[in-house]
Design an enzyme around this catalytic site. Structure first.
Site, short mmCIF file in Angstrom:
data_model
loop_
_atom_site.label_atom_id
_atom_site.label_comp_id
_atom_site.label_asym_id
_atom_site.label_seq_id
_atom_site.Cartn_x
_atom_site.Cartn_y
_atom_site.Cartn_z
N GLU A 83 0.86 -1.19 0.00
CA GLU A 83 0.00 0.00 0.00
C GLU A 83 0.89 1.24 0.00
O GLU A 83 2.00 1.20 0.52
CB GLU A 83 -0.95 -0.01 1.20
CG GLU A 83 -0.30 -0.26 2.57
CD GLU A 83 0.28 0.95 3.23
OE1 GLU A 83 -0.09 2.07 2.82
OE2 GLU A 83 1.10 0.80 4.13
N PHE A 84 0.37 2.31 -0.59
CA PHE A 84 1.09 3.59 -0.60
C PHE A 84 0.16 4.67 -0.07
O PHE A 84 -0.04 5.71 -0.69
CB PHE A 84 1.57 3.92 -2.02
CG PHE A 84 2.43 2.86 -2.65
CD1 PHE A 84 3.79 2.80 -2.36
CD2 PHE A 84 1.90 1.92 -3.50
CE1 PHE A 84 4.60 1.81 -2.92
CE2 PHE A 84 2.70 0.93 -4.08
CZ PHE A 84 4.05 0.87 -3.79
N LEU A 85 -0.47 4.38 1.06
CA LEU A 85 -1.47 5.29 1.62
C LEU A 85 -0.81 6.23 2.62
O LEU A 85 -0.14 5.78 3.53
CB LEU A 85 -2.56 4.49 2.35
CG LEU A 85 -3.19 3.33 1.57
CD1 LEU A 85 -4.08 2.51 2.48
CD2 LEU A 85 -3.98 3.87 0.38
N GLU A 136 -1.24 8.98 5.65
CA GLU A 136 -2.25 9.31 6.65
C GLU A 136 -2.83 10.69 6.34
O GLU A 136 -2.14 11.59 5.88
CB GLU A 136 -1.65 9.27 8.05
CG GLU A 136 -1.24 7.86 8.40
CD GLU A 136 -0.75 7.71 9.83
OE1 GLU A 136 -1.10 8.54 10.68
OE2 GLU A 136 -0.02 6.75 10.08
N LYS A 140 7.67 -0.55 -1.62
CA LYS A 140 7.27 0.36 -0.55
C LYS A 140 8.49 0.97 0.12
O LYS A 140 8.56 2.18 0.36
CB LYS A 140 6.41 -0.41 0.46
CG LYS A 140 6.03 0.34 1.70
CD LYS A 140 5.00 1.40 1.41
CE LYS A 140 4.63 2.18 2.66
NZ LYS A 140 3.74 1.51 3.57
N CYS A 170 5.82 5.48 9.03
CA CYS A 170 6.46 4.83 7.88
C CYS A 170 7.89 5.28 7.60
O CYS A 170 8.80 4.46 7.60
CB CYS A 170 5.62 5.06 6.63
SG CYS A 170 4.13 4.06 6.63
N LYS A 181 1.86 15.16 11.35
CA LYS A 181 1.49 16.00 10.20
C LYS A 181 0.00 16.32 10.34
O LYS A 181 -0.69 15.67 11.13
CB LYS A 181 1.80 15.30 8.88
CG LYS A 181 0.92 14.09 8.60
CD LYS A 181 1.23 13.57 7.22
CE LYS A 181 0.05 12.85 6.65
NZ LYS A 181 0.25 12.32 5.33
C1 UDX Z 1 4.13 8.04 3.93
C2 UDX Z 1 4.03 7.86 2.41
O1 UDX Z 1 3.72 9.13 1.81
C3 UDX Z 1 2.97 6.85 2.07
O2 UDX Z 1 2.96 6.61 0.67
C4 UDX Z 1 3.31 5.54 2.79
O3 UDX Z 1 2.34 4.55 2.52
C5 UDX Z 1 3.43 5.78 4.29
O4 UDX Z 1 4.39 6.80 4.54
P1 UDX Z 1 2.75 9.35 5.80
O5 UDX Z 1 3.82 8.93 6.75
O6 UDX Z 1 1.34 9.18 6.21
O7 UDX Z 1 2.91 8.58 4.40
O8 UDX Z 1 2.93 10.91 5.51
P2 UDX Z 1 3.65 11.85 4.42
O9 UDX Z 1 2.66 12.82 3.94
O10 UDX Z 1 4.37 11.06 3.42
O11 UDX Z 1 4.68 12.66 5.32
C6 UDX Z 1 5.72 12.01 6.05
C7 UDX Z 1 6.49 13.01 6.86
O12 UDX Z 1 7.28 13.84 6.03
C8 UDX Z 1 5.62 13.97 7.68
O13 UDX Z 1 6.18 14.13 8.96
C9 UDX Z 1 5.66 15.26 6.91
O14 UDX Z 1 5.48 16.39 7.74
C10 UDX Z 1 7.07 15.21 6.35
N1 UDX Z 1 7.24 16.01 5.12
C11 UDX Z 1 6.59 15.65 3.98
C12 UDX Z 1 8.09 17.11 5.12
O15 UDX Z 1 8.69 17.44 6.14
N2 UDX Z 1 8.25 17.80 3.95
C13 UDX Z 1 7.63 17.47 2.80
O16 UDX Z 1 7.84 18.15 1.79
C14 UDX Z 1 6.75 16.36 2.82
#
Ligand code: UDX
Length: 433
Positions: free
Chosen positions: A153-155, A157, A207, A263, A320
């Site tokens: 999965e690439f979901l 949150e 993943k 993740c 986030k």
């Molecule tokens: C991530 C992946 O995006 C998703 O595909 C995978 O299945 C699980 O891991 P998630 O952890 O829910 O998802 O959040 P994501 O939006 O990817 O952000 C991860 C972290 O990176 C957050 O703490 C966010 O604040 C940080 N982030 C993201 C940054 O600091 N800068 C950015 O430009 C993008």
């Protein structure tokens, strides 16, 4: 009309299992979601949703009402007549950074003991490469007609339902006939998305590889932000310029206090652990995590120096916006370190709850800023943009707001008499539109 692929039992109704099970039911499949946590199942049976995930309640409600989704804490009930069993149990981090596969192993053995002869087992949890092959060997010994397929999965949150419904790609790893059967569950999902059939190991790596790339991007832009802090540039404009290069692209270039969540930190460390075992060096992947740890510590030190013993407010607890998940949240790490250094820390978040040892959580943002010398904007919740900054300024005992996500309207804060600093964006300059 396509043939119905047959009922699906989802084993593990946590974040991944619940979103996947509910969305696959909404897409026309018969789904039974199972969990060993009877309380969780009861909440779901009563129409509750145990996690904060936008849009998920609607999907669960309509899929349940249509009769295609139900919840059970009895495995035999979930597997009764099921053509598929999806493993969506946790793979927590072991001490050496590798994934702990105890729950996967147990769930797989339980499924083998109770499933129909020719069930297709779909591994949806994030597992190290090679796991599916080990499971297949076990199945070959015990239930030779069971096939194992990996479907990562690439979901993300906060956007998980949309990510499910509008995937960038769908990946299925395993023998061709089995992956075709599994793909049929997605027959009405993301019809335009590329559907990629590969071997199990490539699917398992997919993943880890995607998350390592994304984590490395965040760490790289954070390094550029730190350079801007030292030299005087503005990372927001820099990210825009870099992102306009079609080879690089604009996403995941927001500098800040570092990445968190369930993740990125875990998967990057798991890649390092997998590589160590394989005797392969992955210094770039390892550096993503080193830079990420240094980032929150750097910010904590900056706040500690500016606060000089006086109280600090932290706006945002979740890792986030759009989620109540606080796992590996950098704002919380900063809060804990400042608390341990003896500072008074007050936290606010519209949804998430802070664990013990990180300061005192209050239920309104202006109250959190009462008497604070420094305010850290740690999570870019949209409601933070609309705060009454005059009230914040009046409540504070100082003027410094550190915008840890470079996300606030600095002009509005300036008008309220506040001094704003960002990450790699200290100067009060307008960003390129
Ligand atoms: C991530 C992946 O995006 C998703 O595909 C995978 O299945 C699980 O891991 P998630 O952890 O829910 O998802 O959040 P994501 O939006 O990817 O952000 C991860 C972290 O990176 C957050 O703490 C966010 O604040 C940080 N982030 C993201 C940054 O600091 N800068 C950015 O430009 C993008």
């Amino acid at each position: 009309m396509t043939d119905e692929p047959g009922p699906l039992a989802v084993i593990g109704t946590g974040y991944v299992g619940l979103v996947t099970g509910a969305c696959l039911a909404a897409a026309g499949n018969e789904v039974r979601c199972h969990d060993i946590d009877a309380d969780r199942i009861r909440v779901l049976q009563d129409g509750g949703i145990p996690i904060h995930e936008p849009g998920l309640d609607d999907v669960v409600r309509s899929a349940t009402a249509s009769g295609r989704l139900r919840f059970t804490d009895e495995l035999a009930d979930a597997l009764d007549g099921a053509a598929f069993a999806m493993l969506a149990v946790g793979t927590p981090q072991d001490e050496d950074g590798s994934a702990d596969l105890t729950f996967i192993d147990q769930a797989f053995r339980d499924v083998l003991a109770a499933c129909a002869e020719d069930v297709t087992v779909i591994v949806r949890s994030t597992v190290p490469p090679g796991t599916g092959d080990v499971l297949q060997d076990l199945a070959d010994d015990l239930r030779p007609r069971v096939t194992v397929v990996n479907a990562p999965e690439f979901l993300a949150e906060g956007t998980a339902v949309r990510d499910f419904q509008e995937p960038d790609r769908l990946v299925f790893g395993g023998p061709a006939e089995a992956t075709a059967r599994v793909e049929a569950l997605w027959r009405d999902v993301g019809r335009d998305a590329p559907r990629i059939h590969v071997d199990r190991i490539t699917a398992e790596l997919a993943k880890y590889a995607s998350n390592t790339f994304l984590a490395a991007r965040v760490s790289l832009i954070n390094e550029m932000a730190n350079l801007c802090d030292a030299l005087g540039g503005d990372v927001r404009s820099l990210a825009k310029i870099v992102g306009l290069d079609a080879r690089i692209g604009p996403s995941f270039l927001r500098a800040g206090i570092g990445y968190g969540g369930s993740c990125f930190p875990k998967d990057v460390q798991a890649v390092a652990a997998v590589a160590r075992r394989a005797g392969v060096d992955v210094p770039v992947a390892e550096a993503a995590e080193v830079t990420n740890q240094a980032q929150w510590q750097r910010v904590a030190q900056r706040i500690e120096e500016a606060a000089d013993g006086r109280p600090v407010a932290i706006l945002g607890i979740a890792f986030k916006p759009g989620t109540d998940d606080v796992r590996e949240a950098p704002g919380l790490k900063i809060a804990r370190r400042l608390t341990e250094a003896g500072l008074v820390v007050r936290l606010y978040d519209p949804v998430a709850k802070a664990p013990d040892g990180c300061g005192t959580q209050v239920d309104d943002p202006v109250g959190a800023c009462q008497g604070a010398a420094v305010v850290l904007h740690a999570t870019e919740w949209p409601e933070h943009a609309d705060l009454d900054w005059q009230a914040v300024a009046d409540a504070m005992d100082g003027k410094l707001v550190l915008d840890g996500r470079n996300a606030l309207d600095w002009g509005a804060l300036g008008k309220a008499g506040l001094r704003v600093e960002g990450i790699g964006a200290r100067a009060r300059k307008e960003v390129m539109a």
